[in-house]
Motif scaffolding. Structure first.
Motif, PDB file in Angstrom:
ATOM      1  N   ASP A  31       0.830  -1.202   0.000  1.00 41.17           N
ATOM      2  CA  ASP A  31       0.000   0.000   0.000  1.00 41.17           C
ATOM      3  C   ASP A  31       0.869   1.259   0.000  1.00 41.17           C
ATOM      4  O   ASP A  31       0.537   2.237  -0.678  1.00 41.17           O
ATOM      5  N   PRO A  35      -0.119   3.666  -3.321  1.00 40.61           N
ATOM      6  CA  PRO A  35      -1.239   4.234  -2.560  1.00 40.61           C
ATOM      7  C   PRO A  35      -2.480   4.416  -3.444  1.00 40.61           C
ATOM      8  O   PRO A  35      -2.383   4.513  -4.662  1.00 40.61           O
ATOM      9  N   ASN A  36      -3.596   4.443  -2.792  1.00 40.76           N
ATOM     10  CA  ASN A  36      -4.876   4.703  -3.454  1.00 40.76           C
ATOM     11  C   ASN A  36      -5.279   3.642  -4.471  1.00 40.76           C
ATOM     12  O   ASN A  36      -5.869   3.951  -5.507  1.00 40.76           O
ATOM     13  N   ASN A  41      -6.448  -1.782  -0.535  1.00 41.10           N
ATOM     14  CA  ASN A  41      -7.137  -1.354   0.685  1.00 41.10           C
ATOM     15  C   ASN A  41      -8.170  -2.387   1.122  1.00 41.10           C
ATOM     16  O   ASN A  41      -8.319  -2.645   2.320  1.00 41.10           O
TER      17      ASN A  41
END
Length: 159
Positions: A31, A35-36, A41
């Protein structure tokens, strides 16, 4: 294939073999590098849930849903989010998520049952039992349930 996908699949495979605690740091590192990414997630949330860390799972579920998941993955994420909110005693939010999921995935009857759990926890036992009985009648292949389905539905309608 996205650059993170192969690594994510390998990590998730390890979790399937009972290694949830060992893979959490690997997911967190993935992650940090990517990211994102909704799917990362979601897997972080799921892994936290497996480890009984619902408070840690919540922001990962929320972020995964907000970033957008493929439809087949979204159903699981919404179920996990609703269940996690119930475990955290956020009953109104749990019910809201699960009701929204029912509308998005009417064929997925697991949302009815998890909503029943939330309603029961919220003190709405009659509504919870009604929903659970309706789901049971709609989905059971048991001959006894089938034989008494009409009586069960009548009882559920009076709750």
């Amino acid at each position: 294939m996205p650059p993170w996908k192969e690594e994510l699949d390998a990590i998730v495979g390890a979790r399937a073999h009972g290694q949830a605690a060992a893979i959490l740091p690997r997911l967190q590192q993935l992650d940090a590098r990517h990211p994102n990414v909704a799917e990362i997630n979601y897997q972080l949330a799921w892994t936290c849930d497996v480890l009984g860390r619902e408070a840690a799972a919540l922001p990962y579920y929320e972020k995964a849903v907000a970033l957008g998941l493929p439809r087949n993955v979204l159903a699981g994420a919404l179920l996990g989010l609703g269940s996690t909110l119930r475990h955290l005693a956020q009953f109104e939010r749990s019910a809201s998520v699960l009701r929204s999921a029912q509308l998005q995935f009417p064929e997925n009857r697991e949302f009815d049952v998890f909503l029943a759990l939330t309603l029961h926890a919220e003190g709405k036992s009659g509504e919870a039992l009604r929903l659970a009985l309706e789901a049971l009648c709609d989905t059971s292949e048991d001959p006894g349930i089938r034989a008494y389905q009409r009586a069960l539905r009548h009882a559920a309608s009076r709750l």
